[in-house]
Design a protein around this motif. Sequence first.
Motif, PDB file in Angstrom:
ATOM      1  N   GLN A 254       0.825  -1.213   0.000  1.00 57.10           N
ATOM      2  CA  GLN A 254       0.000   0.000   0.000  1.00 57.10           C
ATOM      3  C   GLN A 254       0.862   1.268   0.000  1.00 57.10           C
ATOM      4  O   GLN A 254       0.593   2.225  -0.732  1.00 57.10           O
ATOM      5  N   LEU A 255       1.897   1.268   0.829  1.00 60.24           N
ATOM      6  CA  LEU A 255       2.822   2.414   0.853  1.00 60.24           C
ATOM      7  C   LEU A 255       3.423   2.639  -0.529  1.00 60.24           C
ATOM      8  O   LEU A 255       3.543   3.766  -1.012  1.00 60.24           O
ATOM      9  N   THR A 256       3.824   1.538  -1.153  1.00 56.92           N
ATOM     10  CA  THR A 256       4.465   1.599  -2.460  1.00 56.92           C
ATOM     11  C   THR A 256       3.497   2.097  -3.526  1.00 56.92           C
ATOM     12  O   THR A 256       3.829   2.962  -4.338  1.00 56.92           O
ATOM     13  N   LYS A 257       2.298   1.540  -3.508  1.00 52.94           N
ATOM     14  CA  LYS A 257       1.262   1.958  -4.474  1.00 52.94           C
ATOM     15  C   LYS A 257       0.976   3.449  -4.321  1.00 52.94           C
ATOM     16  O   LYS A 257       0.910   4.188  -5.305  1.00 52.94           O
ATOM     17  N   ASN A 258       0.842   3.880  -3.087  1.00 52.49           N
ATOM     18  CA  ASN A 258       0.546   5.279  -2.828  1.00 52.49           C
ATOM     19  C   ASN A 258       1.676   6.191  -3.302  1.00 52.49           C
ATOM     20  O   ASN A 258       1.446   7.242  -3.903  1.00 52.49           O
ATOM     21  N   MET A 259       2.916   5.760  -3.030  1.00 52.91           N
ATOM     22  CA  MET A 259       4.079   6.548  -3.457  1.00 52.91           C
ATOM     23  C   MET A 259       4.065   6.754  -4.976  1.00 52.91           C
ATOM     24  O   MET A 259       4.352   7.852  -5.463  1.00 52.91           O
ATOM     25  N   ILE A 260       3.724   5.709  -5.725  1.00 53.75           N
ATOM     26  CA  ILE A 260       3.753   5.824  -7.187  1.00 53.75           C
ATOM     27  C   ILE A 260       2.557   6.603  -7.711  1.00 53.75           C
ATOM     28  O   ILE A 260       2.660   7.364  -8.663  1.00 53.75           O
TER      29      ILE A 260
ATOM     30  N   SER B 186       9.015  -0.507   2.007  1.00 48.25           N
ATOM     31  CA  SER B 186       8.766   0.166   0.736  1.00 48.25           C
ATOM     32  C   SER B 186      10.063   0.832   0.282  1.00 48.25           C
ATOM     33  O   SER B 186      10.763   1.445   1.078  1.00 48.25           O
ATOM     34  N   ALA B 187      10.383   0.692  -0.999  1.00 45.31           N
ATOM     35  CA  ALA B 187      11.580   1.371  -1.527  1.00 45.31           C
ATOM     36  C   ALA B 187      11.382   2.878  -1.437  1.00 45.31           C
ATOM     37  O   ALA B 187      10.268   3.361  -1.585  1.00 45.31           O
ATOM     38  N   PRO B 188      12.449   3.647  -1.171  1.00 47.19           N
ATOM     39  CA  PRO B 188      12.282   5.104  -1.134  1.00 47.19           C
ATOM     40  C   PRO B 188      11.977   5.655  -2.534  1.00 47.19           C
ATOM     41  O   PRO B 188      12.277   5.002  -3.532  1.00 47.19           O
ATOM     42  N   ILE B 276      14.699  11.768   5.149  1.00 55.63           N
ATOM     43  CA  ILE B 276      15.490  11.268   6.283  1.00 55.63           C
ATOM     44  C   ILE B 276      14.610  11.159   7.521  1.00 55.63           C
ATOM     45  O   ILE B 276      14.613  10.126   8.208  1.00 55.63           O
ATOM     46  N   GLN B 277      13.852  12.204   7.792  1.00 56.70           N
ATOM     47  CA  GLN B 277      12.963  12.168   8.956  1.00 56.70           C
ATOM     48  C   GLN B 277      11.996  10.986   8.878  1.00 56.70           C
ATOM     49  O   GLN B 277      11.797  10.261   9.856  1.00 56.70           O
ATOM     50  N   ASN B 278      11.392  10.807   7.700  1.00 61.17           N
ATOM     51  CA  ASN B 278      10.467   9.680   7.533  1.00 61.17           C
ATOM     52  C   ASN B 278      11.162   8.355   7.813  1.00 61.17           C
ATOM     53  O   ASN B 278      10.639   7.489   8.501  1.00 61.17           O
ATOM     54  N   PHE B 279      12.349   8.215   7.246  1.00 60.51           N
ATOM     55  CA  PHE B 279      13.078   6.957   7.418  1.00 60.51           C
ATOM     56  C   PHE B 279      13.406   6.725   8.891  1.00 60.51           C
ATOM     57  O   PHE B 279      13.164   5.634   9.430  1.00 60.51           O
ATOM     58  N   VAL B 280      13.951   7.739   9.534  1.00 56.41           N
ATOM     59  CA  VAL B 280      14.389   7.582  10.933  1.00 56.41           C
ATOM     60  C   VAL B 280      13.193   7.292  11.840  1.00 56.41           C
ATOM     61  O   VAL B 280      13.257   6.412  12.698  1.00 56.41           O
TER      62      VAL B 280
END
Lengths: 304, 304, 304
Positions: A254-260, B186-188, B276-280
Motif C-alpha cells: 500500500q505504501l508503495t502503491k501510494n508513493m507511485i 517500501s523502496a524510497p 530522512i525524517q520519515n526513514f528515521v
Amino acid sequence: MALIVGMLSVVRPLLCTWAGLPDAAFWWKERATCCKVRARRFGSQRQLVVVEPSSTAGVAVLKLKNLPVNSFSLEFLTELIINLEKLENDKTFRGIIITSDCPKAFSAGVDLREICGKNPAHYTEYWKVLQDLWLRLYLSNLVLISAINGPCAAGGCLIPLTSDYRILADNPKCLIGLNETRLGISAPFWFKDPLVNIIGHRASEHALQLGLLFPPAEALQVGIVDKVVPKDQVQSTALSVMTQWLAIPDHARQLTKNMIRKPTADLLVKHRDTDIQNFVSFISRDSIQKSLQMYLAKLKQNKD
Amino acid sequence: MALIVGMLSVVRPLLCTWAGLPDAAFWWKERATCCKVRARRFGSQRQLVVVEPSSTAGVAVLKLKNLPVNSFSLEFLTELIINLEKLENDKTFRGIIITSDCPKAFSAGVDLREICGKNPAHYTEYWKVLQDLWLRLYLSNLVLISAINGPCAAGGCLIPLTSDYRILADNPKCLIGLNETRLGISAPFWFKDPLVNIIGHRASEHALQLGLLFPPAEALQVGIVDKVVPKDQVQSTALSVMTQWLAIPDHARQLTKNMIRKPTADLLVKHRDTDIQNFVSFISRDSIQKSLQMYLAKLKQNKD
Amino acid sequence: MALIVGMLSVVRPLLCTWAGLPDAAFWWKERATCCKVRARRFGSQRQLVVVEPSSTAGVAVLKLKNLPVNSFSLEFLTELIINLEKLENDKTFRGIIITSDCPKAFSAGVDLREICGKNPAHYTEYWKVLQDLWLRLYLSNLVLISAINGPCAAGGCLIPLTSDYRILADNPKCLIGLNETRLGISAPFWFKDPLVNIIGHRASEHALQLGLLFPPAEALQVGIVDKVVPKDQVQSTALSVMTQWLAIPDHARQLTKNMIRKPTADLLVKHRDTDIQNFVSFISRDSIQKSLQMYLAKLKQNKD
C-alpha cells in the motif's frame, strides 16, 4: 467531498445492494435493514452492484449489473462507491476482482441521460461523483483487478485504468479504449494521466487523438491490458493473479502503491473544481445539449 | 552535506583503500600515507573498494569487495563515496566500470546492522550517506557502467539504477530488482524515480508493488538492464560498451546527461530532509526494531 | 513574441513564397502581390517553402526546398513560419504533410552560418525564431504528418519531433536522430522533451548522450518514427494515414492534442528567455566561434 458525502448520506438507504458475504461486520446487518427499506420503497430488489466472496480468502468479486451495458447512472456510481467504501473498511478483504454481470458490455461509461436535459447543479454533482469514484479506485488500499469480460469504451475504462491489473477476454467484440474524440468530445485529463502512466506518452497521444478502440491482441501489445485470456478463463485468471498480489504484505504494498500513484491523483485533487466548472460549462452549451438530445433520440429510435 | 563532509573528514584516514593506478595525482601519495595509517590502526589492509585501471585508457574498474555480499555498511558506503569523488576529480579518468569482487552477489543493499539497535543520530547519518551516494552516482560526470556479475536486490540496485548502462550476467542466480515489499518495507521514492525513468511507469508500478526480482531474460525484456551476456563476458562487454560512450566529447555528453537527469535528482535534493525524517521515524519504531532483531538473529543462527 | 512578430512584419514581403492553392482565402491575393514584390527585388522566384494542395480535400503538402539540405537559415525558418501560420488560419485545411523537396536530406537543422560570425542580437533573434517554429508546430491545431524522405539529423528533427505522425523512407541513408553530442554540443531541452514523450526516458537518455542516428529499422523499433515504408511510398502512405486522422472531428481532436502537449509546451514558454540567454552566451564564446569557423572552412574546402 462535502457535497458527495452529503449526497451519499441521502441516497445510501436507496442504493444499498450488498450481497451476502460470510465473515462480515456491522454493515452486513445494516444491509439487511436497508435492503428491506429499498424493497419496501421500490417494490424490487434490483441490485446494480453485486458483491460476492470468492473462493479465495480475502478476495471479493464485485459484479457490475446495471443492465444493459453498465452505463454510469448517478445511482449506479453511488452504489459502486458505497460498496467500494465498505470493502475498503472491511478488514476481511484485501483485494477485489471487478467484473461485469451484463452480457453486452464491461461498461459503456457515462450515462448520457445524466448529462442531457438536466440543470448545472445536477451536472456538477454527477461529475463530482465520477471524480470521486476515480479517486477511490486509483488510491485504493485494496488490490484491484479488472476482469474485463466485455467491451469497454470511453468512460467505461475508468475502472480498468485505475486498477492494479487488467485482464481482457479474448473476443473480437471486447474492444477497449478511450474513443471520446470519435464522439466529438475529449476525455478528461484524469483519464489521460493514468493512460499515459500505463501505455506511455506517445501511445496515449496517438490513441486519444484517434479515439482508438483496441481489440484484444492490440490491447495487449500497446499495454492497456496486462493479460488476454479466453473469456471463460477471465475469472479464474483474475483469481490466480490476485493470489500473487496477496503474497505481498499489505502495508508495504500500500505504501508503495501510494508513493507511485499519489502525484497523479494529486493533479485531480488540485484541479478538481476547475475541471468540474469546465465540464459543466461545456455540457450546458445549447449546441452540446442539442447534439446529445438528437443522439439520445436516435438511440431510442433504434431500440424501438 | 555538512554532516557527511564532517563525517568523511573523520573516517577518511580509516577508509582510504585506493589501489595503485598509473598517472595519478596528488591523492595517490595521500593514499600511500593513509593506507599505512590504516594498516597501523587495524593491523590489516582489507579494502572494501578496489580501484584498478582497465586496459582501456581513461577507464577505471571499481570493484566492490565488502564480503560476503557487498552489504552497504556505513564504512563501505563511505569508502565508495571517497573513491568515486577521487575518480571524479582525477582528470585521468572519463569512465568507471563498477563490478563486484564478491563471488556471492553484486550487492545485497542496506546492511541491516546499520539500521537495527542503533540510535536516531546513527540512522540519520546512515540514510544521508546513502542519499549522497545516490546523488554522486546519478549526476556523475563520468560514464558509469554497471557490470552486474551477481544477484542484485533491493538497495543493491542503487548503483545499477544510477549508472548510464547496465550489463547483467546471464546466470539464473543473477536476479535483479527492487524486492522491498517482499521484506515488508517500501523502496524510497529516489529508487522508484530512476526505475520509472528506466522501465516506465506501469512496469515500475507492477515491479515495485510485487517486489519482483527479474532473472536475466526478463530483466532485459522489461529494460531494467541494457544487455545480458555470459558471466565471463560481462567485463569485456562493459569495456567495449564504454569505448562507444567515450567516443563522445565529454563536455557535450555531460551537459546532456545533466539536462535529462537533473529534474529527477532535484526531487531528492528538495525532499532530502523530509525523507530522512520519515526513514528515521519509521526505523526507530519498536515494532520495526523487534522485527529487524528477530530477522538478524535468524540470519546469524543460519550461519552458525 | 513581440520581437518575432516585429521581425516577421518586416521580412514578410521578402519571404512570401506560397504556391497557388485552390479555394484559398484573402492571403492568396496577398501572396500574388508579395511574390511580385519579391521578384522585383531579387529578380528571382526562388521559393524555400512550397505549399501545394494534395489529392485529398483539406490536406496541404508543404515541401521544404532550401537547397541543398534544408538547413535552417533565418530566411527559411521565417518563410516556414509564415506558411504554417497561413495554413493554420485557412479554414480550407485540416492537415499538412511536411516533406523535403531536396534530394539530399529531409533537413540538416541549424544553419551554422547563422550562429557564426554574427552578433548577439542576431543569435537572439535566430534562437527565438527557432523556438517559435517549435511552438507553432507542437501546438498546431492541424494534423501534422512528417513524410521523412531523406536524412534528418540534430535540429533537422524539429519538424518530425513536433508532428503528430512520422513516416520514414526505408533507405539506409535515411538516418534520423539527435546527434548533437557528436558535434560537441547539447540538444536544447525542448528537443529532449518531445523525444522523451515519443521514445521514453531511458531510450532518450541513451540516444541523446551517444548522439545516436537511427537507420530506418532501428528508428521504428525505438519508436522515433511510426512507420517505415519504401521511399516511393512515403507520400502515399502519409496521405492514407492522414485520412484516418481526418476521420476524427477537429474540435475534439484539437482539445485532446492540446491537453496532452500543453504541459510540455509550457516548459518552453516558461523558460524561453533563459534558454535564449544560455544559447547566446554559449555560442558567443570565442572558443565556440573558433570551432565553428574552422568547421565551416572545412565544409567549404570539401565543396571546392
